[in-house]
Design a protein around this motif. Structure first.
Motif, short mmCIF file in Angstrom:
data_model
loop_
_atom_site.label_atom_id
_atom_site.label_comp_id
_atom_site.label_asym_id
_atom_site.label_seq_id
_atom_site.Cartn_x
_atom_site.Cartn_y
_atom_site.Cartn_z
N ASP A 93 -39.53 0.31 24.72
CA ASP A 93 -38.15 0.01 24.34
C ASP A 93 -37.56 -0.76 25.51
O ASP A 93 -37.10 -0.16 26.49
N ASN A 94 -37.58 -2.07 25.40
CA ASN A 94 -37.11 -2.89 26.51
C ASN A 94 -35.62 -2.71 26.78
O ASN A 94 -35.16 -2.84 27.92
N ASP A 95 -34.86 -2.41 25.73
CA ASP A 95 -33.42 -2.21 25.92
C ASP A 95 -33.13 -1.02 26.83
O ASP A 95 -32.12 -1.00 27.54
N HIS A 96 -34.01 -0.01 26.77
CA HIS A 96 -33.83 1.17 27.60
C HIS A 96 -34.82 1.22 28.76
O HIS A 96 -34.92 2.24 29.45
N ASN A 97 -35.54 0.13 28.94
CA ASN A 97 -36.50 0.04 30.05
C ASN A 97 -37.45 1.22 30.09
O ASN A 97 -37.73 1.78 31.17
N THR A 98 -37.96 1.59 28.93
CA THR A 98 -38.77 2.80 28.80
C THR A 98 -40.03 2.52 27.99
O THR A 98 -39.99 1.77 27.01
N VAL A 99 -41.11 3.14 28.42
CA VAL A 99 -42.37 3.12 27.67
C VAL A 99 -42.66 4.56 27.25
O VAL A 99 -42.41 5.50 28.01
N TYR A 100 -43.18 4.70 26.05
CA TYR A 100 -43.44 6.02 25.50
C TYR A 100 -44.92 6.19 25.18
O TYR A 100 -45.65 5.22 24.96
N LEU A 101 -45.34 7.44 25.15
CA LEU A 101 -46.66 7.79 24.64
C LEU A 101 -46.47 8.98 23.71
O LEU A 101 -46.21 10.10 24.16
N GLN A 102 -46.57 8.70 22.41
CA GLN A 102 -46.51 9.77 21.42
C GLN A 102 -47.91 10.34 21.24
O GLN A 102 -48.84 9.59 20.92
N MET A 103 -48.05 11.63 21.45
CA MET A 103 -49.34 12.28 21.38
C MET A 103 -49.31 13.33 20.28
O MET A 103 -48.54 14.30 20.35
N ASN A 104 -50.12 13.12 19.26
CA ASN A 104 -50.22 14.04 18.14
C ASN A 104 -51.62 14.66 18.08
O ASN A 104 -52.56 14.15 18.69
N SER A 105 -51.74 15.73 17.32
CA SER A 105 -53.03 16.42 17.15
C SER A 105 -53.71 16.65 18.49
O SER A 105 -54.90 16.36 18.67
N LEU A 106 -52.96 17.19 19.42
CA LEU A 106 -53.48 17.38 20.76
C LEU A 106 -54.63 18.37 20.79
O LEU A 106 -54.68 19.33 20.01
N LYS A 107 -55.56 18.11 21.70
CA LYS A 107 -56.75 18.93 21.87
C LYS A 107 -56.78 19.47 23.30
O LYS A 107 -56.20 18.84 24.21
N PRO A 108 -57.48 20.57 23.52
CA PRO A 108 -57.58 21.09 24.90
C PRO A 108 -58.14 20.06 25.88
O PRO A 108 -57.72 20.03 27.04
N GLU A 109 -59.01 19.19 25.42
CA GLU A 109 -59.57 18.16 26.31
C GLU A 109 -58.58 17.07 26.68
O GLU A 109 -58.87 16.21 27.51
N ASP A 110 -57.39 17.09 26.07
CA ASP A 110 -56.33 16.16 26.48
C ASP A 110 -55.57 16.67 27.70
O ASP A 110 -54.71 15.95 28.24
#
Length: 128
Positions: free
Chosen positions: A72-89
């Motif tokens: 989101d360049n307007d908010h100077n932010t990068v995101y990482l949406q993480m779904n279906s998380l596993k213990p190895e994450d």
């Protein structure tokens, strides 16, 4: 540019988290951005990376279909949406910015030594 990552925490397997990386000092619109992670006694590995525009995005095979990087360049932010998380994450997650990425493919997008600026890391723990 300074990077501040947040959003990590403890989540059960199958759950979701959304990491944020807020940049200051320069607009992130001019930078390729990435998320890396590091597990104890292992090398830092790329999770997801994107060039200045979203025309090219790279995902590690281990997270394809589960994680999404966005900016989101307007908010100077990068995101990482993480779904279906596993213990190895489970790892410390870092955001990073590069002055430039050589070439036109994904090879250099995935290399840690491509990136010039790093955030402080945020811990993600996934319980089984």
């Amino acid at each position: 540019v300074q990077l501040q990552a947040s959003g990590g925490g403890l989540v059960q397997a199958g759950g979701s988290l959304k990491l944020s990386c807020v940049a200051s000092g320069r607009p992130i619109s001019g930078y390729p951005m990435a998320w890396f992670r590091q597990q104890p006694e292992k090398e830092r590995e790329v999770v997801a990376a994107m060039r200045r525009t979203a025309h090219m995005i790279y995902y590690a095979d281990s997270v394809k279909g589960r994680f999404t990087i966005s900016r989101d360049n307007d908010h100077n932010t990068v995101y990482l949406q993480m779904n279906s998380l596993k213990p190895e994450d489970t790892a410390v997650y870092y955001c990073a910015a590069a002055r430039s990425v050589p070439g036109s493919g994904t090879h250099f997008m995935a290399r840690a030594d491509t990136y010039d600026y790093w955030g402080q890391g945020t811990q993600v723990t996934v319980s089984s």
